[in-house]
Design a protein around this motif. Structure first.
Motif, PDB file in Angstrom:
ATOM      1  N   ILE A  91       0.827  -1.204   0.000  1.00  0.00           N
ATOM      2  CA  ILE A  91       0.000   0.000   0.000  1.00  0.00           C
ATOM      3  C   ILE A  91       0.864   1.258   0.000  1.00  0.00           C
ATOM      4  N   GLY A  92       1.772   1.365   0.932  1.00  0.00           N
ATOM      5  CA  GLY A  92       2.682   2.512   1.018  1.00  0.00           C
ATOM      6  C   GLY A  92       4.044   2.148   0.477  1.00  0.00           C
ATOM      7  N   PHE A  93       4.881   1.629   1.378  1.00  0.00           N
ATOM      8  CA  PHE A  93       6.176   1.111   0.938  1.00  0.00           C
ATOM      9  C   PHE A  93       6.646   0.062   1.929  1.00  0.00           C
ATOM     10  N   SER A  94       7.564  -0.761   1.492  1.00  0.00           N
ATOM     11  CA  SER A  94       8.186  -1.751   2.366  1.00  0.00           C
ATOM     12  C   SER A  94       9.666  -1.800   2.050  1.00  0.00           C
ATOM     13  N   VAL A  95      10.468  -2.223   3.027  1.00  0.00           N
ATOM     14  CA  VAL A  95      11.910  -2.338   2.846  1.00  0.00           C
ATOM     15  C   VAL A  95      12.302  -3.788   3.104  1.00  0.00           C
ATOM     16  N   GLN A  96      12.998  -4.366   2.143  1.00  0.00           N
ATOM     17  CA  GLN A  96      13.412  -5.756   2.270  1.00  0.00           C
ATOM     18  C   GLN A  96      14.878  -5.887   1.896  1.00  0.00           C
ATOM     19  N   ASP A  97      15.591  -6.725   2.614  1.00  0.00           N
ATOM     20  CA  ASP A  97      16.997  -7.012   2.320  1.00  0.00           C
ATOM     21  C   ASP A  97      17.074  -8.252   1.434  1.00  0.00           C
ATOM     22  N   ILE A  98      17.650  -8.085   0.252  1.00  0.00           N
ATOM     23  CA  ILE A  98      17.858  -9.195  -0.667  1.00  0.00           C
ATOM     24  C   ILE A  98      19.330  -9.587  -0.580  1.00  0.00           C
ATOM     25  N   LEU A  99      19.586 -10.786  -0.078  1.00  0.00           N
ATOM     26  CA  LEU A  99      20.956 -11.262   0.125  1.00  0.00           C
ATOM     27  C   LEU A  99      21.419 -12.019  -1.108  1.00  0.00           C
ATOM     28  N   LEU A 100      22.449 -11.497  -1.756  1.00  0.00           N
ATOM     29  CA  LEU A 100      23.025 -12.120  -2.937  1.00  0.00           C
ATOM     30  C   LEU A 100      24.457 -12.533  -2.629  1.00  0.00           C
ATOM     31  N   PRO A 101      25.043 -13.410  -3.427  1.00  0.00           N
ATOM     32  CA  PRO A 101      26.429 -13.816  -3.164  1.00  0.00           C
ATOM     33  C   PRO A 101      27.417 -12.665  -3.208  1.00  0.00           C
ATOM     34  N   ASN A 102      27.123 -11.632  -4.008  1.00  0.00           N
ATOM     35  CA  ASN A 102      28.079 -10.549  -4.194  1.00  0.00           C
ATOM     36  C   ASN A 102      27.650  -9.222  -3.574  1.00  0.00           C
ATOM     37  N   ALA A 103      26.469  -9.155  -2.966  1.00  0.00           N
ATOM     38  CA  ALA A 103      26.012  -7.894  -2.382  1.00  0.00           C
ATOM     39  C   ALA A 103      24.720  -8.111  -1.603  1.00  0.00           C
ATOM     40  N   THR A 104      24.412  -7.130  -0.765  1.00  0.00           N
ATOM     41  CA  THR A 104      23.099  -7.066  -0.120  1.00  0.00           C
ATOM     42  C   THR A 104      22.362  -5.863  -0.692  1.00  0.00           C
ATOM     43  N   LEU A 105      21.189  -6.110  -1.227  1.00  0.00           N
ATOM     44  CA  LEU A 105      20.380  -5.025  -1.773  1.00  0.00           C
ATOM     45  C   LEU A 105      19.292  -4.675  -0.765  1.00  0.00           C
ATOM     46  N   LYS A 106      19.340  -3.458  -0.257  1.00  0.00           N
ATOM     47  CA  LYS A 106      18.290  -2.983   0.648  1.00  0.00           C
ATOM     48  C   LYS A 106      17.247  -2.304  -0.235  1.00  0.00           C
ATOM     49  N   VAL A 107      16.201  -3.058  -0.553  1.00  0.00           N
ATOM     50  CA  VAL A 107      15.230  -2.626  -1.553  1.00  0.00           C
ATOM     51  C   VAL A 107      14.027  -1.969  -0.891  1.00  0.00           C
ATOM     52  N   LYS A 108      13.762  -0.728  -1.288  1.00  0.00           N
ATOM     53  CA  LYS A 108      12.566  -0.035  -0.839  1.00  0.00           C
ATOM     54  C   LYS A 108      11.539  -0.127  -1.971  1.00  0.00           C
ATOM     55  N   GLU A 109      10.525  -0.934  -1.741  1.00  0.00           N
ATOM     56  CA  GLU A 109       9.475  -1.115  -2.746  1.00  0.00           C
ATOM     57  C   GLU A 109       8.344  -0.134  -2.482  1.00  0.00           C
ATOM     58  N   LEU A 110       7.990   0.642  -3.499  1.00  0.00           N
ATOM     59  CA  LEU A 110       6.923   1.624  -3.361  1.00  0.00           C
ATOM     60  C   LEU A 110       5.637   1.090  -3.975  1.00  0.00           C
ATOM     61  N   GLY A 111       4.525   1.342  -3.306  1.00  0.00           N
ATOM     62  CA  GLY A 111       3.231   0.910  -3.824  1.00  0.00           C
ATOM     63  C   GLY A 111       2.953   1.530  -5.184  1.00  0.00           C
ATOM     64  N   GLY A 112       2.226   0.797  -6.033  1.00  0.00           N
ATOM     65  CA  GLY A 112       2.019   1.248  -7.409  1.00  0.00           C
ATOM     66  C   GLY A 112       0.667   1.849  -7.705  1.00  0.00           C
ATOM     67  N   ALA A 113      -0.169   2.017  -6.681  1.00  0.00           N
ATOM     68  CA  ALA A 113      -1.486   2.624  -6.911  1.00  0.00           C
ATOM     69  C   ALA A 113      -1.334   4.095  -7.278  1.00  0.00           C
ATOM     70  N   ALA A 114      -2.269   4.599  -8.074  1.00  0.00           N
ATOM     71  CA  ALA A 114      -2.194   5.981  -8.561  1.00  0.00           C
ATOM     72  C   ALA A 114      -2.045   7.007  -7.436  1.00  0.00           C
ATOM     73  N   PRO A 115      -2.784   6.904  -6.327  1.00  0.00           N
ATOM     74  CA  PRO A 115      -2.621   7.902  -5.261  1.00  0.00           C
ATOM     75  C   PRO A 115      -1.227   7.887  -4.629  1.00  0.00           C
ATOM     76  N   VAL A 116      -0.548   6.735  -4.679  1.00  0.00           N
ATOM     77  CA  VAL A 116       0.773   6.621  -4.066  1.00  0.00           C
ATOM     78  C   VAL A 116       1.861   7.123  -5.006  1.00  0.00           C
ATOM     79  N   ARG A 117       1.672   6.955  -6.301  1.00  0.00           N
ATOM     80  CA  ARG A 117       2.723   7.280  -7.265  1.00  0.00           C
ATOM     81  C   ARG A 117       3.116   8.752  -7.247  1.00  0.00           C
ATOM     82  N   GLN A 118       2.226   9.620  -6.854  1.00  0.00           N
ATOM     83  CA  GLN A 118       2.563  11.046  -6.799  1.00  0.00           C
ATOM     84  C   GLN A 118       3.608  11.354  -5.730  1.00  0.00           C
ATOM     85  N   TYR A 119       3.827  10.399  -4.818  1.00  0.00           N
ATOM     86  CA  TYR A 119       4.810  10.590  -3.750  1.00  0.00           C
ATOM     87  C   TYR A 119       6.089   9.797  -3.988  1.00  0.00           C
TER      88      TYR A 119
END
Length: 216
Positions: A66-94
């Motif tokens: 709905i808003g956003f979430s943060v997830q750590d993706i553990l890879l052999p060569n790096a850690t990606l701290k991914v902030k996923e933003l919601g894709g609904a039209a009211p959220v995209r403006q932010y």
């Protein structure tokens, strides 16, 4: 006094072991670098599902962000701290409020969507590409849902997203196929993306890049 020889012997053994560690033992490998990544895409693109798969979790129980979430993706060569933003039209403006201090961007495209949704996706993608905070970072565009019948191919998505001119300006932009049914390929794509981040941001790589060239 009778214990003195044993104590001395014990201290000698400890000293020898510490010397052995210092001279012979292999040092622990440095921790993998961590990169801050923004993950974008309109509703139903499959962002949460792909991130769940990358964490080796069950994607069947995911709910839309709905808003956003943060997830750590553990890879052999790096850690990606991914902030996923919601894709609904009211959220995209932010979305743009979260673009600062980002090392890279992932944009997920539902390649099984309608023409109207593809147009909407193209507009949001180009808007994000033009943002000053994201204009110089590596981009990974995932042509998702390739396991669904009637999905447009990666080449067709390239055309429908009008990326010909964009790739000339964004040389660090990559378009790759993805689906929830092919976890292995998704991991390969993400490791490739992490390697690109490492080339740009790793202090070791940057030091090598600044070394003077020598003639052969």
């Amino acid at each position: 006094m009778s214990d003195l020889p044993g104590i001395c012997c014990g201290l000698c053994r400890i000293g020898c072991f510490q010397a052995y560690q210092a001279c012979c033992c292999i040092k622990e490998a440095p921790p993998n670098p961590t990169y801050n990544i923004i993950c974008l895409g309109i509703s139903n693109a499959g962002k949460t599902t792909l991130l769940t798969i990358l964490k080796f979790e069950n994607p069947d129980a995911v709910v839309p962000t709905i808003g956003f979430s943060v997830q750590d993706i553990l890879l052999p060569n790096a850690t990606l701290k991914v902030k996923e933003l919601g894709g609904a039209a009211p959220v995209r403006q932010y979305w743009s409020r979260y673009y600062s201090d980002v090392h890279g961007a992932i944009f997920v495209v539902d390649c099984s969507c309608t023409e109207e949704e593809m147009k909407e996706t193209r507009e949001e993608l180009h808007k994000a590409l033009r943002d000053p905070h994201l204009s110089s970072v590596p981009w990974l565009i995932l042509c998702n849902k390739q396991d669904v019948d009637g999905t447009v191919t990666e080449d067709r998505a390239f055309e429908e997203l009008s990326l010909a001119d964009v790739t000339r300006e964004h040389q660090d932009l990559r378009l790759r196929s993805s689906s929830k049914s092919d976890r292995d390929s998704l991991h390969v794509v993400m490791e490739e993306f992490a390697s690109k981040l490492d080339k740009l941001y790793s202090p070791h790589t940057q030091d090598e890049a600044t070394q003077p060239m020598t003639s052969i």
